[in-house]
Design a protein around this motif. Structure first.
Motif, PDB file in Angstrom:
ATOM      1  N   LEU A 464      41.081  38.896  42.486  1.00  0.00           N
ATOM      2  CA  LEU A 464      39.863  38.685  43.277  1.00  0.00           C
ATOM      3  C   LEU A 464      39.480  39.944  44.052  1.00  0.00           C
ATOM      4  CD1 LEU A 464      40.389  35.064  44.709  1.00  0.00           C
ATOM      5  CD2 LEU A 464      38.900  35.772  42.827  1.00  0.00           C
ATOM      6  N   TYR A 465      40.481  40.645  44.572  1.00  0.00           N
ATOM      7  CA  TYR A 465      40.231  41.906  45.285  1.00  0.00           C
ATOM      8  C   TYR A 465      39.610  42.934  44.334  1.00  0.00           C
ATOM      9  CZ  TYR A 465      41.168  46.333  47.667  1.00  0.00           C
ATOM     10  OH  TYR A 465      41.037  47.574  48.230  1.00  0.00           O
ATOM     11  N   LYS A 466      40.169  43.045  43.137  1.00  0.00           N
ATOM     12  CA  LYS A 466      39.639  43.973  42.122  1.00  0.00           C
ATOM     13  C   LYS A 466      38.197  43.617  41.770  1.00  0.00           C
ATOM     14  CE  LYS A 466      40.479  45.206  37.245  1.00  0.00           C
ATOM     15  NZ  LYS A 466      41.377  44.978  36.082  1.00  0.00           N
ATOM     16  N   LYS A 467      37.937  42.331  41.615  1.00  0.00           N
ATOM     17  CA  LYS A 467      36.599  41.863  41.256  1.00  0.00           C
ATOM     18  C   LYS A 467      35.588  42.185  42.356  1.00  0.00           C
ATOM     19  CE  LYS A 467      34.452  37.722  39.296  1.00  0.00           C
ATOM     20  NZ  LYS A 467      34.707  36.314  38.885  1.00  0.00           N
ATOM     21  N   GLU A 468      35.966  41.914  43.615  1.00  0.00           N
ATOM     22  CA  GLU A 468      35.062  42.129  44.736  1.00  0.00           C
ATOM     23  C   GLU A 468      34.807  43.622  44.978  1.00  0.00           C
ATOM     24  OE1 GLU A 468      32.537  41.515  47.964  1.00  0.00           O
ATOM     25  OE2 GLU A 468      33.115  40.290  46.244  1.00  0.00           O
ATOM     26  N   GLN A 469      35.843  44.426  44.899  1.00  0.00           N
ATOM     27  CA  GLN A 469      35.689  45.871  45.118  1.00  0.00           C
ATOM     28  C   GLN A 469      34.862  46.508  43.998  1.00  0.00           C
ATOM     29  OE1 GLN A 469      36.526  47.576  47.904  1.00  0.00           O
ATOM     30  NE2 GLN A 469      37.111  45.551  48.676  1.00  0.00           N
ATOM     31  N   THR A 470      35.015  46.003  42.784  1.00  0.00           N
ATOM     32  CA  THR A 470      34.197  46.503  41.673  1.00  0.00           C
ATOM     33  C   THR A 470      32.732  46.159  41.914  1.00  0.00           C
ATOM     34  OG1 THR A 470      36.046  46.235  40.123  1.00  0.00           O
ATOM     35  CG2 THR A 470      33.842  46.417  39.166  1.00  0.00           C
ATOM     36  N   ARG A 471      32.487  44.930  42.368  1.00  0.00           N
ATOM     37  CA  ARG A 471      31.108  44.508  42.658  1.00  0.00           C
ATOM     38  C   ARG A 471      30.489  45.374  43.757  1.00  0.00           C
ATOM     39  NH1 ARG A 471      28.237  42.244  46.201  1.00  0.00           N
ATOM     40  NH2 ARG A 471      29.994  41.990  47.636  1.00  0.00           N
ATOM     41  N   PHE A 527      34.632  55.776  47.593  1.00  0.00           N
ATOM     42  CA  PHE A 527      35.586  55.383  46.559  1.00  0.00           C
ATOM     43  C   PHE A 527      36.974  56.012  46.706  1.00  0.00           C
ATOM     44  CE2 PHE A 527      31.466  55.178  44.034  1.00  0.00           C
ATOM     45  CZ  PHE A 527      31.308  53.812  44.258  1.00  0.00           C
ATOM     46  N   LYS A 528      37.098  56.949  47.634  1.00  0.00           N
ATOM     47  CA  LYS A 528      38.344  57.731  47.705  1.00  0.00           C
ATOM     48  C   LYS A 528      39.582  56.888  47.964  1.00  0.00           C
ATOM     49  CE  LYS A 528      36.512  62.303  48.784  1.00  0.00           C
ATOM     50  NZ  LYS A 528      36.413  63.398  49.777  1.00  0.00           N
ATOM     51  N   GLU A 529      39.447  55.855  48.775  1.00  0.00           N
ATOM     52  CA  GLU A 529      40.613  55.047  49.155  1.00  0.00           C
ATOM     53  C   GLU A 529      40.893  53.895  48.188  1.00  0.00           C
ATOM     54  OE1 GLU A 529      42.538  56.103  51.611  1.00  0.00           O
ATOM     55  OE2 GLU A 529      41.079  57.752  51.794  1.00  0.00           O
ATOM     56  N   LEU A 530      40.035  53.710  47.211  1.00  0.00           N
ATOM     57  CA  LEU A 530      40.227  52.602  46.262  1.00  0.00           C
ATOM     58  C   LEU A 530      41.342  52.905  45.266  1.00  0.00           C
ATOM     59  CD1 LEU A 530      36.564  51.572  45.328  1.00  0.00           C
ATOM     60  CD2 LEU A 530      38.187  50.281  46.729  1.00  0.00           C
ATOM     61  N   PRO A 531      42.090  51.882  44.813  1.00  0.00           N
ATOM     62  CA  PRO A 531      43.099  52.090  43.764  1.00  0.00           C
ATOM     63  C   PRO A 531      42.442  52.616  42.483  1.00  0.00           C
ATOM     64  CG  PRO A 531      43.356  49.938  44.793  1.00  0.00           C
ATOM     65  CD  PRO A 531      42.065  50.493  45.304  1.00  0.00           C
ATOM     66  N   LYS A 532      43.210  53.365  41.722  1.00  0.00           N
ATOM     67  CA  LYS A 532      42.681  54.007  40.519  1.00  0.00           C
ATOM     68  C   LYS A 532      42.093  52.993  39.540  1.00  0.00           C
ATOM     69  CE  LYS A 532      43.997  57.028  36.671  1.00  0.00           C
ATOM     70  NZ  LYS A 532      45.118  57.674  35.943  1.00  0.00           N
ATOM     71  N   GLU A 533      42.763  51.853  39.353  1.00  0.00           N
ATOM     72  CA  GLU A 533      42.286  50.888  38.363  1.00  0.00           C
ATOM     73  C   GLU A 533      40.922  50.302  38.745  1.00  0.00           C
ATOM     74  OE1 GLU A 533      44.360  47.230  37.724  1.00  0.00           O
ATOM     75  OE2 GLU A 533      44.993  47.045  39.814  1.00  0.00           O
ATOM     76  N   ILE A 534      40.642  50.210  40.038  1.00  0.00           N
ATOM     77  CA  ILE A 534      39.336  49.699  40.468  1.00  0.00           C
ATOM     78  C   ILE A 534      38.260  50.755  40.245  1.00  0.00           C
ATOM     79  CG2 ILE A 534      37.978  48.911  42.449  1.00  0.00           C
ATOM     80  CD1 ILE A 534      40.513  47.514  43.458  1.00  0.00           C
ATOM     81  N   ILE A 538      34.872  50.459  37.953  1.00  0.00           N
ATOM     82  CA  ILE A 538      33.516  50.809  38.400  1.00  0.00           C
ATOM     83  C   ILE A 538      32.882  51.796  37.426  1.00  0.00           C
ATOM     84  CG2 ILE A 538      32.203  51.994  40.206  1.00  0.00           C
ATOM     85  CD1 ILE A 538      34.339  50.845  42.209  1.00  0.00           C
ATOM     86  N   LEU A 539      33.648  52.800  37.040  1.00  0.00           N
ATOM     87  CA  LEU A 539      33.142  53.823  36.124  1.00  0.00           C
ATOM     88  C   LEU A 539      32.746  53.222  34.778  1.00  0.00           C
ATOM     89  CD1 LEU A 539      32.724  56.933  35.806  1.00  0.00           C
ATOM     90  CD2 LEU A 539      35.021  57.023  34.850  1.00  0.00           C
TER      91      LEU A 539
END
Length: 622
Positions: A464-471, A527-534, A538-539
């Protein structure tokens, strides 16, 4: 003895079926011919690959076991098609075959609600078109409301090496003969297929210095979304590449008259996309050489699998052709390659839940449905276990759509189109493959695994965190712009991007083919503090945005067809305008929705329009 669910067979399909049903709280019995062979890799020592890696990621996101076991027992990790787009990349891992098998067996033996029995099932017990249990070779009667058959290549398995033939499910293991007859007596359409395997070579007789080295990825990426990437440091072993040559081909060609494939000794149809070496030479005689991948079978690397050299040629010919190959001039064969024929059930006999249409409570999963591959089998086993469990709870089955998962494509292909050869998953089979990537399998299907109780809270919250941060990340790229100022164009030049002449959304700049993950941090501090997979997510979403939008529009149209259910009492025979061929196919396959009907080979758009009209008339009259 009474159980909720009985699973027949301890291969990749059987494991996932038994574990999922037991983890959903159902009293489950797994019956297998040899307990120590639970999870055995009959063919190549690898999990995943192109499109197959997608299946493993989906199995994992749904709460299956294959990805976790692979991460715990693999000895090399590689991403195939790494230079291509994310939609067609495929994760692949060389596994330690012994450790994989032992890991799976121990998981099964330690899972609550799951019991194991080492017996051979001879008969399915059916009363009033409902399954009630099984009878084994030891004359034991085990009762259950649901039975899942996952017999792999064991149904009347027959091994071929040259003129030598032996009844076996795997070399040296008993076949299951009576069960096949029981299925025929129940009215199921049982047919015959063939597959094969390669020779295994004594490592100390291989000259690796003459071969090309193929190392794993650094750092390696795990299969499971539940594996901690920060603490993932498996020991990796190299694989090697060598090639056949004209001399190899000539030896094979000179022995065609001894090849069971060409003498009529083998009746079953083999996999077109994974042919034996003799079939390759026969069909592609113009090719000067064929790749061979030399793969370690265990961490100790005492035996190597010759991937690409599937064969049923006589033992002397196998050795002779091996000795013509660079690096294998002095090779000694530990286990000969062989072909195996086996019975399977026509998958159009099944509903999308993998329950048979004729027998209530009887499910089929894996190679018995005409598929080939560990991953295809595991995916079906998981879905069969889930759906049998849901049925016991009087709940609707979990049917994954073609736009939701490769598993949905796999099952829909099988039950609506059937197969005349061993079915293998390819990315080309998925119409919506830009949506169905490995990287977003958790975003697509983990919600189902969590709802079923197969995914833990921590893994679900992480998704859910990955989904929300991507959004959020995509929203930022949507909202922000770059103007063609001197300062902005200098910045673009510094990061290696073409300058702009008009006001441009950040998303369009990120969507450029030249734009990389490193540039994302430079473009925006957000985006600097986001985990690489997120950031990767996004990319990818930004790059595919326009294509994804088009596919989503197609899916919206498809959903209107999927929502239109075909009533079970609709009189197909009396629908004017349908050809006899289409009527016959609709009656045989019994598609649940208009979309399922549209997927049947030979059912035309005009026929779908006619069906649509009659369904509406039917609903008005009832």
């Amino acid at each position: 003895m009474k159980f909720d669910i009985i699973v027949i067979g301890g291969g990749h399909a059987g494991i996932e079926a038994a574990l999922s049903s037991a983890r959903m709280g159902k009293k489950t019995l797994l019956i297998t011919i040899l307990v120590e062979q639970i999870g055995a890799a009959s063919c190549n020592p690898a999990i995943g690959g192109l499109a197959k890696g997608h299946l493993v990621k989906e199995i994992d996101a749904l709460g299956g076991q294959m990805g976790i076991t692979t991460d715990n027992t693999a000895i090399q990790f590689r991403t195939l098609n790494a230079s291509k787009g994310p939609a067609v990349r495929g994760s692949r891992a060389q596994i330690d075959m012994d450790r994989y098998r032992m890991f799976m067996r121990n998981i099964c033996l330690n899972t609550p609600h799951l019991s194991l029995k080492q017996e051979i099932v001879d008969e399915i017990i059916v009363k009033n078109a409902k399954v009630t249990g099984v009878i084994t070779n030891l004359k034991n009667h085990y009762l259950a409301k649901k039975v899942i058959i996952t017999t792999g290549t064991f149904l009347k398995g027959l091994i071929h090496i040259g003129e030598f033939k032996q009844s076996a499910g795997r070399f040296g293991e008993f076949p299951s003969n009576k069960l096949s007859d029981s299925l025929k007596q129940l009215g199921l359409n049982v047919q015959r297929l063939k597959t094969g395997t390669c020779p295994r070579i004594d490592a100390k007789t291989i000259d690796f210095s003459k071969m090309e080295l193929q190392d794993g990825d650094t750092p390696p990426l795990p299969f499971s979304f539940r594996t901690d990437k920060s603490n993932f440091h498996p020991k990796q072993l190299p694989c090697y590449i060598t090639y056949t040559n004209e001399t190899t081909h000539q030896i094979i060609e000179n022995n065609f008259q001894r090849a069971p494939l060409f003498t009529g000794q083998i009746e079953g149809i083999g996999p077109r996309y994974c042919p034996s070496i003799e079939d390759k030479i026969n069909r592609f005689r113009d090719k000067e050489r064929h790749h061979l991948f030399i793969e370690p079978q265990t961490l100790e690397a005492t035996e190597y699998y010759i991937n690409g050299l599937t064969t049923s040629l006589p033992v002397d010919t196998q050795l002779e052709m091996l000795h013509t190959i660079k690096g294998l001039e002095n090779a000694k064969i530990v286990r000969y390659g062989y072909a195996i024929e086996y019975d399977f059930v026509d998958p159009t006999e099944l509903k999308h839940s993998l329950e048979t249409k004729k027998i209530e409570g009887l499910y089929c999963a894996g190679q018995i449905n005409g598929t080939t591959g560990y991953e295809e089998a595991a995916a079906q086993g998981l879905m069969a276990g889930i759906n049998a469990s849901l049925s016991l709870e009087d709940k609707e089955p979990l049917i994954l759509r073609r736009d939701e998962a490769y598993i949905g494509v796999l099952i829909d292909d099988l039950v609506t189109k059937g197969t005349k050869e061993p079915y293998r998953m390819f990315t080309s089979r998925a119409e919506y493959r830009l949506l169905l990537r490995e990287d977003n399998a958790d975003l697509r299907v983990m919600k189902y695994g969590y709802k079923l109780g197969l995914i833990d809270e921590k893994s679900y919250e992480k998704m859910l965190y990955k989904k929300e941060q991507t959004r959020k990340g995509l929203s930022i790229l949507d909202e922000k712009y770059l103007t063609p100022s001197k300062e902005n164009n200098n910045f673009l030049k510094e990061i290696g991007e073409e300058k702009i002449t008009d006001k441009v959304e950040f998303k369009k700049i990120v969507a450029r083919k030249s734009f990389t993950l490193d540039k994302l941090d430079k473009l925006l501090d957000d985006f600097k503090e986001l985990p690489k997979e997120i950031k990767e997510q996004i990319l990818i979403e930004a790059k595919y945005f326009n294509y994804i939008k088009k596919q989503e529009e197609q899916i919206d149209k498809m959903k209107s067809l999927m929502d239109m259910k075909i009533p079970e009492d609709l009189d197909i025979d009396n629908i004017s305008g349908l050809s006899n061929e289409i009527v016959e196919k609709l009656k045989k396959i019994k598609p649940p929705t208009l979309f399922a009907a549209s997927e049947i080979s030979g059912v035309t758009p005009a026929a779908i329009d006619i069906l649509h009209i009659y369904i509406k008339l039917h609903s008005k009259n009832n």
